[in-house]
Every structure is written in structure tokens, then in C-alpha cells.
Design an enzyme around this catalytic site. Structure first.
Site, mmCIF file in Angstrom:
data_model
loop_
_atom_site.group_PDB
_atom_site.id
_atom_site.type_symbol
_atom_site.label_atom_id
_atom_site.label_comp_id
_atom_site.label_asym_id
_atom_site.label_seq_id
_atom_site.Cartn_x
_atom_site.Cartn_y
_atom_site.Cartn_z
ATOM 1 N N CYS A 34 2.490 -4.956 5.288
ATOM 2 C CA CYS A 34 1.617 -3.571 5.228
ATOM 3 C C CYS A 34 2.548 -2.596 6.427
ATOM 4 O O CYS A 34 3.590 -3.529 6.773
ATOM 5 C CB CYS A 34 -0.131 -3.658 6.096
ATOM 6 S SG CYS A 34 -0.094 -1.984 6.703
ATOM 7 N N HIS A 64 -7.873 -4.866 3.795
ATOM 8 C CA HIS A 64 -6.155 -5.189 5.004
ATOM 9 C C HIS A 64 -6.372 -3.533 5.399
ATOM 10 O O HIS A 64 -6.644 -2.856 6.735
ATOM 11 C CB HIS A 64 -4.730 -5.600 4.475
ATOM 12 C CG HIS A 64 -4.287 -5.513 5.913
ATOM 13 N ND1 HIS A 64 -3.980 -6.072 6.561
ATOM 14 C CD2 HIS A 64 -3.486 -4.231 5.895
ATOM 15 C CE1 HIS A 64 -2.990 -5.775 8.031
ATOM 16 N NE2 HIS A 64 -2.904 -4.275 7.416
ATOM 17 N N GLU A 65 -6.329 -2.534 4.485
ATOM 18 C CA GLU A 65 -5.589 -0.935 4.300
ATOM 19 C C GLU A 65 -7.197 -0.352 4.924
ATOM 20 O O GLU A 65 -6.881 0.669 5.897
ATOM 21 C CB GLU A 65 -4.991 -0.465 3.353
ATOM 22 C CG GLU A 65 -3.732 -1.218 2.615
ATOM 23 C CD GLU A 65 -2.689 -1.322 3.862
ATOM 24 O OE1 GLU A 65 -2.813 -0.157 4.854
ATOM 25 O OE2 GLU A 65 -2.497 -1.981 4.576
ATOM 26 N N HIS A 108 -7.176 -0.530 8.527
ATOM 27 C CA HIS A 108 -6.725 0.766 9.309
ATOM 28 C C HIS A 108 -6.925 1.689 9.300
ATOM 29 O O HIS A 108 -6.926 3.065 9.857
ATOM 30 C CB HIS A 108 -5.168 0.920 8.899
ATOM 31 C CG HIS A 108 -4.354 -0.229 9.054
ATOM 32 N ND1 HIS A 108 -4.567 -0.992 10.557
ATOM 33 C CD2 HIS A 108 -3.509 -0.847 8.291
ATOM 34 C CE1 HIS A 108 -2.525 -1.323 10.142
ATOM 35 N NE2 HIS A 108 -2.831 -1.939 8.605
ATOM 36 N N HIS A 145 -2.817 -4.293 13.866
ATOM 37 C CA HIS A 145 -2.471 -5.520 13.258
ATOM 38 C C HIS A 145 -3.238 -7.010 14.174
ATOM 39 O O HIS A 145 -2.603 -6.449 15.682
ATOM 40 C CB HIS A 145 -1.428 -5.351 12.737
ATOM 41 C CG HIS A 145 -0.632 -5.047 11.472
ATOM 42 N ND1 HIS A 145 0.222 -4.087 11.636
ATOM 43 C CD2 HIS A 145 -1.495 -5.264 10.112
ATOM 44 C CE1 HIS A 145 0.158 -3.900 10.668
ATOM 45 N NE2 HIS A 145 -0.618 -4.018 9.569
#
Length: 342
Positions: free
Chosen positions: A106, A252-253, A256, A262
Site C-alpha cells: 500500500c 485493506h484500503e 484506511h 497500518h
């Protein structure tokens, strides 16, 4: 006198067996990964020059940009990098560290300021400085849309939408937030698109592998994927050795987008790197605890639904968990009651 026996008293075996089932389920993920050889191929000490290592450390926030770093700050930066990626802490550019530096990841910098005490709550998960989150009326509803001009040639739009619906569903099942797809990219809270190279946000993409995607902290909502990647939804169909699993990166994104940084836990969705041709689509305890500490808990969420998530198909509104989840929930409720009454 007739003694009424509690149904569990005579059955320590069933209790142990039920725990074994839960244990099996917890270890499912490791078993699946062990079957995927790419997870475990370790490179012999890779050939990465010191200037390249320093550039990598600068890019992800471990060393100041445009400033010559001395040996002490280089060693300190390596120690922080190793700590943030859950590697053995040596302060040296050893082979574990170099292999990690070579992995696709990322593009978001890791949380590396040594003075992060307020955000680093003793857990492995991390927030953005100031703990930004989406602040709206509860229950929170966030809309998302895809940029129709910026899709990937490797996948049909229906596949992209299906994968994101599933990825949003993973998060929606643990927090009281629902995600609703809209056609209107301009007004959507979360704007998703695939972009090449320099695409106007000051964070250019770098071609094949390297940086896979990046996102901005709440309440920005831009979620950008590198169009140069060979995005895949099915490794049986997509044979490329540099194929990247879209769902793993999407999960994952979205973390965020919600405000998580992280994690240093290798099995967490919020761990920064992902090998080509590997999948990591389920939330780990670390991800769940992190995001629930920002938004609270989805009233339908139980720990067991997380354990059963391997077999569940959560809809994006987080309301439906398949029957298997119910079986595990019932099992572990029974176990808990047995222990209370033993």
C-alpha cells in the site's frame, strides 16, 4: 433425593471437542496460506542497494525526504521499519528486511513518528494522527461510487462491483456502518478508481507492483488503485505471475478510508504488504478491535461470526451471516454456559 445434573457436567469431552472446532476454524487461515506456496518462498538475500533502501524508508515516512541521513538515523529508521512490519529487530538491512522492502504494498506511509503514544494504544493497530473518523448521525451510512472512466481493463465492471460489495461487507459486519453503492461519483463519500502514474493527487503510481493502491484519511474518501497492476478476482483464470488480488487490496484500503493506519500484525488486513498471487480477505482480531474502537460494534456482531467469516457471505449492510456462523455462535454459547456452571 434426586440430583438434577447440569447437562454439561458429564460432558467435558464435548466441551473439548467444541474448542477443537473453534481452534480449527481459527487456524483455517494459516492452513489455507500454507497451501499457497508463494506465501512462503523466501528469497536468498536479495540484492538491494543502500541508496534504494534509504529511498524506500523516505517514501514511507521513516527518514526525512531530501536530507542526507547519517548512520545513526539510518539504523533508527530500520529499527522502526522492522518493528512496524513485525520483523526481527536488528537495525541492519538483513535479508528479512530486504525481502520485505521488495514486496508490493500500500502506498500509504506507515505510522512512524516516534511520538505516537496517544494513537498507539498498546495494541498493534494504529490510527491516523488525531484519530479522524467519519462523524455523521448514527447509524452511519456512507455512499461509494466507481469512476466509470477509470476502471481496469483486466476485470469486468460487474466483477469489480461484486468484489467491493464483499469487501465493504467485511467491515460493515463488525461496525454499525453501512455502505451503499451510488452511480453519482461526484457526490459519493467514497470515490473508487484505477489510475496510471501521476493522476493529480500528488501521489503518483509507479507501474507494475511496487505501490498497489493508496487512500486518504477520513473524511476524504478517495480510494485509488494502480491501473498498471494485473488486477485479479480468480487466480485460476488469471495466470500472470504479477497478478494482484483485488479483494485483498480493497479490504485493506477500506480500512484506511475508515481511519485505520497500518498494523504490524502479519495476518491483519491492515498489514502494509501483499505478495503477488496471494489473498488476505478476512479481518483479523486486530483489525476488528481497531475499527470498533473508532465506531463501536455492530449489534449483530459476535466474535464467532468473525471466526466463521471464512464461510460467511456478509452482505454489504452487515446484516446477514450464513448458517455456519449461527452454528459456531450456538456452540460457543453452549461452551461458555458450561464453564459458568461447571
Amino acid at each position: 433425593m434426586h440430583h438434577h445434573h447440569h447437562p454439561c457436567n458429564r460432558k467435558p469431552f464435548t466441551t473439548i471437542f467444541s474448542f477443537f472446532l473453534l481452534y480449527l476454524n481459527l487456524h483455517n487461515q494459516q492452513i489455507i496460506e500454507a497451501r499457497n506456496p508463494s506465501q512462503f518462498t523466501t528469497n536468498p538475500s536479495p540484492d538491494v542497494s543502500i541508496p534504494e533502501i534509504k529511498r524506500h524508508l523516505q517514501q514511507y515516512g521513516y527518514l526525512p525526504q531530501n536530507k542526507e541521513s547519517d548512520d545513526v538515523s539510518f539504523e533508527q529508521a530500520l529499527v522502526r521499519y522492522q518493528k512496524n512490519l513485525g520483523l526481527p529487530i536488528t537495525g541492519k538491512p538483513d535479508s528479512d528486511t530486504l525481502s520485505q522492502i521488495l514486496l508490493p504494498r500500500c502506498g500509504f506511509p506507515d505510522d512512524v513518528e516516534p511520538k505516537t503514544a496517544p494513537f498507539h494504544t498498546g495494541k498493534k493497530y494504529v490510527y491516523f494522527p488525531g484519530r479522524p473518523r467519519w462523524t455523521r448521525d448514527v447509524p452511519l451510512k456512507l455512499t461509494y461510487a466507481f469512476s466509470q472512466e477509470n476502471l481496469t481493463p483486466y476485470l469486468a465492471p460487474t466483477d469489480i462491483r461484486r468484489v467491493f460489495r464483499r469487501a465493504f461487507g467485511k467491515w460493515a459486519s463488525v461496525i454499525p456502518v453501512s455502505f451503499i453503492e451510488t452511480e453519482d461519483y461526484v457526490i459519493a463519500d467514497i470515490k473508487i478508481g484505477f489510475f496510471n502514474g501521476d493522476h493529480g493527487d500528488g501521489e503518483p503510481f509507479d507501474g507494475v507492483l511496487g505501490v498497489l493502491a493508496h487512500t486518504f484519511s477520513p473524511e476524504n474518501g478517495r480510494l485509488h488503485l494502480d491501473k498498471a497492476e494485473t488486477w485479479a478476482v480468480d487466480f485460476d483464470e488469471e495466470k500472470s505471475s504479477v497478478a494482484v488480488d483485488l479483494e485483498s487490496v480493497a479490504v485493506h484500503e477500506i480500512g484506511h478510508v475508515l481511519g485505520l493506519g497500518h498494523s504490524s500484525v502479519k495476518d491483519a488486513a491492515m498489514y502494509p504488504t501483499l505478495k503477488p498471487r496471494s489473498k488476505k480477505v478476512n479481518l483479523n482480531m486486530d483489525d476488528v478491535v481497531g475499527v470498533q474502537s473508532l465506531y463501536g460494534t455492530n449489534p449483530n456482531f459476535t466474535l464467532n461470526s468473525l471466526l466463521a467469516s471464512e464461510t460467511s457471505t456478509n452482505l454489504a449492510d452487515g446484516s446477514r451471516i450464513r448458517s455456519q456462523g449461527m452454528i459456531y455462535s450456538t456452540l460457543s454459547t453452549v461452551i461458555a454456559l458450561c464453564f459458568l456452571n461447571w
